[in-house]
Design a protein around this motif. Structure first.
Motif, PDB file in Angstrom:
ATOM      1  N   VAL A 124       7.235   5.693  -0.049  1.00 12.84           N
ATOM      2  CA  VAL A 124       7.097   4.478  -0.852  1.00 12.84           C
ATOM      3  C   VAL A 124       8.459   3.895  -1.215  1.00 12.84           C
ATOM      4  N   LEU A 125       9.410   4.745  -1.554  1.00 14.82           N
ATOM      5  CA  LEU A 125      10.722   4.260  -1.983  1.00 14.82           C
ATOM      6  C   LEU A 125      11.596   3.860  -0.803  1.00 14.82           C
ATOM      7  N   THR A 126      11.495   4.590   0.293  1.00 18.01           N
ATOM      8  CA  THR A 126      12.347   4.317   1.452  1.00 18.01           C
ATOM      9  C   THR A 126      11.730   3.321   2.422  1.00 18.01           C
ATOM     10  N   ARG A 127      10.410   3.074   2.288  1.00 18.95           N
ATOM     11  CA  ARG A 127       9.675   2.197   3.209  1.00 18.95           C
ATOM     12  C   ARG A 127       9.818   2.683   4.657  1.00 18.95           C
ATOM     13  N   SER A 128       9.821   3.994   4.819  1.00 18.61           N
ATOM     14  CA  SER A 128       9.972   4.577   6.149  1.00 18.61           C
ATOM     15  C   SER A 128       8.941   5.673   6.363  1.00 18.61           C
ATOM     16  N   CYS A 129       8.741   6.033   7.630  1.00 18.08           N
ATOM     17  CA  CYS A 129       7.745   7.036   8.003  1.00 18.08           C
ATOM     18  C   CYS A 129       8.408   8.339   8.426  1.00 18.08           C
ATOM     19  N   LEU A 130       7.687   9.412   8.198  1.00 21.02           N
ATOM     20  CA  LEU A 130       8.103  10.736   8.651  1.00 21.02           C
ATOM     21  C   LEU A 130       6.893  11.418   9.270  1.00 21.02           C
ATOM     22  N   ILE A 131       7.078  11.995  10.451  1.00 22.25           N
ATOM     23  CA  ILE A 131       6.032  12.818  11.057  1.00 22.25           C
ATOM     24  C   ILE A 131       6.510  14.261  11.013  1.00 22.25           C
ATOM     25  N   SER A 132       5.748  15.102  10.339  1.00 18.29           N
ATOM     26  CA  SER A 132       6.118  16.511  10.222  1.00 18.29           C
ATOM     27  C   SER A 132       5.889  17.217  11.557  1.00 18.29           C
ATOM     28  N   PRO A 187     -10.252   4.290   7.698  1.00 19.76           N
ATOM     29  CA  PRO A 187     -10.175   3.805   6.308  1.00 19.76           C
ATOM     30  C   PRO A 187      -9.668   4.840   5.311  1.00 19.76           C
ATOM     31  N   ASP A 188      -9.965   6.118   5.529  1.00 18.33           N
ATOM     32  CA  ASP A 188      -9.469   7.163   4.632  1.00 18.33           C
ATOM     33  C   ASP A 188      -7.947   7.238   4.611  1.00 18.33           C
ATOM     34  N   MET A 189      -7.320   6.791   5.700  1.00 19.58           N
ATOM     35  CA  MET A 189      -5.882   6.966   5.870  1.00 19.58           C
ATOM     36  C   MET A 189      -5.091   5.666   5.769  1.00 19.58           C
ATOM     37  N   VAL A 190      -5.731   4.610   5.293  1.00 23.23           N
ATOM     38  CA  VAL A 190      -5.057   3.314   5.180  1.00 23.23           C
ATOM     39  C   VAL A 190      -3.814   3.408   4.295  1.00 23.23           C
ATOM     40  N   TYR A 191      -3.840   4.311   3.319  1.00 24.89           N
ATOM     41  CA  TYR A 191      -2.681   4.439   2.426  1.00 24.89           C
ATOM     42  C   TYR A 191      -1.413   4.815   3.189  1.00 24.89           C
ATOM     43  N   ILE A 196       2.540  -2.563   5.211  1.00 24.80           N
ATOM     44  CA  ILE A 196       1.936  -3.545   6.123  1.00 24.80           C
ATOM     45  C   ILE A 196       0.459  -3.783   5.811  1.00 24.80           C
ATOM     46  N   HIS A 197      -0.119  -2.993   4.907  1.00 21.53           N
ATOM     47  CA  HIS A 197      -1.524  -3.188   4.544  1.00 21.53           C
ATOM     48  C   HIS A 197      -1.607  -3.720   3.114  1.00 21.53           C
ATOM     49  N   PRO A 198      -2.246  -4.870   2.916  1.00 23.01           N
ATOM     50  CA  PRO A 198      -2.254  -5.497   1.582  1.00 23.01           C
ATOM     51  C   PRO A 198      -2.875  -4.632   0.487  1.00 23.01           C
ATOM     52  N   ASP A 199      -3.820  -3.762   0.844  1.00 24.31           N
ATOM     53  CA  ASP A 199      -4.451  -2.919  -0.176  1.00 24.31           C
ATOM     54  C   ASP A 199      -3.480  -1.917  -0.790  1.00 24.31           C
ATOM     55  N   ASN A 200      -2.346  -1.698  -0.130  1.00 25.70           N
ATOM     56  CA  ASN A 200      -1.395  -0.694  -0.620  1.00 25.70           C
ATOM     57  C   ASN A 200      -0.332  -1.266  -1.543  1.00 25.70           C
ATOM     58  N   LEU A 201      -0.179  -2.582  -1.574  1.00 24.38           N
ATOM     59  CA  LEU A 201       0.971  -3.174  -2.258  1.00 24.38           C
ATOM     60  C   LEU A 201       0.983  -2.889  -3.753  1.00 24.38           C
ATOM     61  N   GLY A 202      -0.179  -2.967  -4.395  1.00 25.28           N
ATOM     62  CA  GLY A 202      -0.236  -2.688  -5.831  1.00 25.28           C
ATOM     63  C   GLY A 202       0.168  -1.259  -6.140  1.00 25.28           C
ATOM     64  N   ARG A 203      -0.344  -0.311  -5.360  1.00 23.25           N
ATOM     65  CA  ARG A 203      -0.015   1.101  -5.571  1.00 23.25           C
ATOM     66  C   ARG A 203       1.468   1.357  -5.327  1.00 23.25           C
ATOM     67  N   ILE A 204       2.017   0.734  -4.271  1.00 26.02           N
ATOM     68  CA  ILE A 204       3.432   0.922  -3.955  1.00 26.02           C
ATOM     69  C   ILE A 204       4.310   0.409  -5.091  1.00 26.02           C
ATOM     70  N   ASN A 205       4.015  -0.786  -5.586  1.00 18.86           N
ATOM     71  CA  ASN A 205       4.811  -1.351  -6.679  1.00 18.86           C
ATOM     72  C   ASN A 205       4.710  -0.501  -7.941  1.00 18.86           C
ATOM     73  N   GLN A 206       3.513   0.009  -8.210  1.00 20.30           N
ATOM     74  CA  GLN A 206       3.322   0.858  -9.388  1.00 20.30           C
ATOM     75  C   GLN A 206       4.133   2.146  -9.270  1.00 20.30           C
ATOM     76  N   MET A 207       4.129   2.759  -8.088  1.00 20.38           N
ATOM     77  CA  MET A 207       4.870   4.003  -7.879  1.00 20.38           C
ATOM     78  C   MET A 207       6.372   3.764  -7.967  1.00 20.38           C
ATOM     79  N   ARG A 208       6.829   2.625  -7.465  1.00 19.43           N
ATOM     80  CA  ARG A 208       8.258   2.309  -7.556  1.00 19.43           C
ATOM     81  C   ARG A 208       8.688   2.116  -9.004  1.00 19.43           C
TER      82      ARG A 208
END
Length: 246
Positions: A124-132, A187-191, A196-208
């Motif tokens: 959320v903070l880095t706006r980047s992806c990591l694959i373990s 849909p379970d993994m949209v987070y 890039i997904h509008p449903d996540n923007l509120g959660r991202i801003n709140q976490m930041r």
């Protein structure tokens, strides 16, 4: 095609192929947190020709010095089938799971999305992806990194992650990676699609905002409790004021 890609993505991720000596053929199995049982059901539906079922189970996890905790999981397991016996020889040539180059070359956007849904995360903070990729050897990390460059023009960085490694994507590559996978994300993994997904923007801003507030509180506490740090801040502020005046 869907069966092949779900199996490849799952085997790169959380999937396993098991076999008992008394059985002639092997089976596929995978477990998920109970919250993601619908995602596991989606996989089971695609693999329905192999039968099987999803069961819930309870377990205990945790580190000894931190104490254990109870958890619920959903476990999917197919019936035995000759295909899984063939795949076990490919993915476990010496009894230990590997990353077969031939299977990696078959990976497309659907398989990539399955792998990411299993083992990927969005910062959320880095706006980047990591694959373990903790279970991969270093050679397999390099092989996988090269596949991303060849197939999608992405250049992840191999970094230490937990007890192994991870593939870390730059912000610019993250945007491209997410858009490539987006049509196939359950849909379970949209987070995990992050910004890039509008449903996540509120959660991202709140976490930041929550993170910035925690950081502000930590700095405030350090300022009042650490005299060396306080003197450093005061001296820095003094120099800044002098530079402004001059």
């Amino acid at each position: 095609h869907d069966v092949e890609q779900v199996l490849i993505g799952s085997m790169l991720g959380d999937g396993c192929i098991g076999c008992y000596p008394k059985y002639r053929d092997a089976w596929f199995t995978e477990s998920k947190k109970i919250e993601h049982i619908d995602y596991l059901g989606w996989k089971a539906k695609i693999l329905s020709e192999f039968g099987g079922s999803i069961r819930e189970r309870e377990g205990e996890s945790g580190l000894p010095h931190l104490g254990s905790r109870q958890f619920k999981a959903a476990v999917f397991r197919t019936f035995v089938h000759p295909l899984f016996t063939q795949l076990r020889h490919i993915w476990y040539p010496n009894g230990k799971k590997v990353v077969p180059e031939g299977e990696l070359q078959k990976l497309d956007e659907l398989g990539l999305a399955v792998w990411y849904m299993d083992d990927g995360s969005y910062g959320v903070l880095t706006r980047s992806c990591l694959i373990s990729t903790g279970s991969f050897t270093l050679d397999e990390q390099i092989l996988t990194k090269d596949a991303f460059k060849e197939k999608w023009g992405l250049i992840p960085k191999i970094i230490p992650a937990g007890k192994g490694y991870g593939l870390d994507f730059l912000v610019s590559d993250t945007d491209k990676l997410l858009r490539v996978m987006a049509p196939f994300i359950h849909p379970d993994m949209v987070y995990k699609l992050g910004h890039i997904h509008p449903d996540n923007l509120g959660r991202i801003n709140q976490m930041r905002r929550a993170y910035l507030e925690r950081r502000r509180q930590r700095e405030k506490e350090r300022y009042h409790s650490d005299s060396t740090y306080r003197e450093h801040i005061l001296e820095h502020n003094r120099k800044c004021r002098e530079e402004v005046r001059s």
